[in-house]
Write a protein that holds these residues in place. Structure first.
Motif, mmCIF file in Angstrom:
data_model
loop_
_atom_site.group_PDB
_atom_site.id
_atom_site.type_symbol
_atom_site.label_atom_id
_atom_site.label_comp_id
_atom_site.label_asym_id
_atom_site.label_seq_id
_atom_site.Cartn_x
_atom_site.Cartn_y
_atom_site.Cartn_z
ATOM 1 N N GLU A 51 52.295 58.336 46.452
ATOM 2 C CA GLU A 51 53.246 57.732 47.391
ATOM 3 C C GLU A 51 54.403 57.073 46.639
ATOM 4 O O GLU A 51 55.573 57.225 47.017
ATOM 5 N N GLN A 52 54.085 56.344 45.570
ATOM 6 C CA GLN A 52 55.130 55.703 44.773
ATOM 7 C C GLN A 52 56.017 56.736 44.086
ATOM 8 O O GLN A 52 57.240 56.571 44.011
ATOM 9 N N TYR A 53 55.381 57.794 43.591
ATOM 10 C CA TYR A 53 56.146 58.855 42.932
ATOM 11 C C TYR A 53 57.146 59.488 43.906
ATOM 12 O O TYR A 53 58.311 59.706 43.562
ATOM 13 N N CYS A 54 56.700 59.771 45.130
ATOM 14 C CA CYS A 54 57.592 60.377 46.121
ATOM 15 C C CYS A 54 58.718 59.426 46.518
ATOM 16 O O CYS A 54 59.825 59.862 46.854
ATOM 17 N N GLU A 55 58.439 58.136 46.459
ATOM 18 C CA GLU A 55 59.457 57.147 46.828
ATOM 19 C C GLU A 55 60.493 56.959 45.723
ATOM 20 O O GLU A 55 61.692 56.903 45.984
ATOM 21 N N ARG A 57 60.862 58.992 42.853
ATOM 22 C CA ARG A 57 61.336 60.283 42.348
ATOM 23 C C ARG A 57 61.809 60.229 40.885
ATOM 24 O O ARG A 57 62.937 60.611 40.565
ATOM 25 N N GLN A 59 62.477 61.404 37.189
ATOM 26 C CA GLN A 59 62.683 62.724 36.591
ATOM 27 C C GLN A 59 62.824 62.599 35.084
ATOM 28 O O GLN A 59 63.209 61.538 34.561
ATOM 29 N N THR A 67 65.787 51.096 36.411
ATOM 30 C CA THR A 67 64.803 52.082 36.859
ATOM 31 C C THR A 67 63.467 51.864 36.164
ATOM 32 O O THR A 67 62.405 51.967 36.789
#
Length: 221
Positions: A51-55, A57, A59, A67
């Motif tokens: 969930e955190q990764y999708c929020e 993102r 790269q 960041t």
């Protein structure tokens, strides 16, 4: 003494994401980082929930310190979530109680509360079902209504989870339960006034009202 201008300018910190690796059946993502400050190089890994990764993102490539700070905060929350899952495997907890336990393990209040709430949203904390189970346990102990309410508040259940409590308790015959409590501990109501006062005080501590106690005594006489 002449100072080289370059010596007075600190070397900027360069932070790069070097890898993103799925873990734990793709439920978590390990973010591999490289921190460089002049000749100093440090590799680091931060674990995020999916969930955190999708929020966020993240790269591969160079990222800003802002960041990086966001990723560190997310990793701390992920760590709290994993600790919360471990605590829940040993027994049920309300959101508030789990928050307190996570704080005792060194997490800040904000991180602990967010982790507990997310576990609740996943369905790992069902406060409504927990309230029902706790009420059943209390009734098996022959507790009165006020002691049951006090006990539930002490367990840290949210106000919303306790909204059905009046309806649940309305179905209980507390006079009958008070009679059982008297028979269990005294056999029958004492005749001696001092013993009777002590019994009434004890029953009050168990959560029974004076009206319920008087009705129970009258039914047993």
């Amino acid at each position: 003494m002449t100072i080289d201008i370059d010596e007075r300018i600190p070397t900027p910190l360069k932070i790069s994401i070097t890898g993103l690796i799925a873990q734990n059946a793709t439920s978590e993502i390990s973010v591999r980082l490289l921190l460089e400050n002049g000749e100093h190089r440090e590799q680091k890994s931060l674990l995020l929930t999916m969930e955190q990764y999708c929020e966020l993102r993240p790269q591969k490539g160079e990222i800003s310190e802002e960041t990086y700070d966001l990723l560190e905060c997310a990793a701390e929350e992920c760590r709290a979530i994993r600790a919360g899952e471990n605590l829940l495997s040993y027994g049920s907890n309300s959101v508030q109680r789990l928050t307190q336990k996570l704080m005792q393990r060194g997490f800040s209040r904000a991180v602990a509360a967010n982790a507990a709430q997310k576990l609740c949203e996943r369905g790992l904390i069902d406060e409504d079902a927990q309230v029902r189970r706790e009420v059943e346990k209390c009734l098996c102990k022959l507790w009165g209504a006020s002691r049951i309410r006090t006990h539930l508040w002490s367990r840290g259940f949210a106000t919303e989870s306790l909204s059905a409590l009046p309806e649940m308790l309305a179905e209980v015959d507390f006079v009958a339960n008070c009679q059982k409590m008297i028979q269990k501990h005294y056999g029958e109501p004492p005749v001696d006034r001092d013993e009777l006062r002590r019994m009434i005080a004890s029953l009050s501590r168990y959560g029974y009202s004076i009206g319920e106690i008087r009705a129970a005594i009258a039914a047993l006489q």
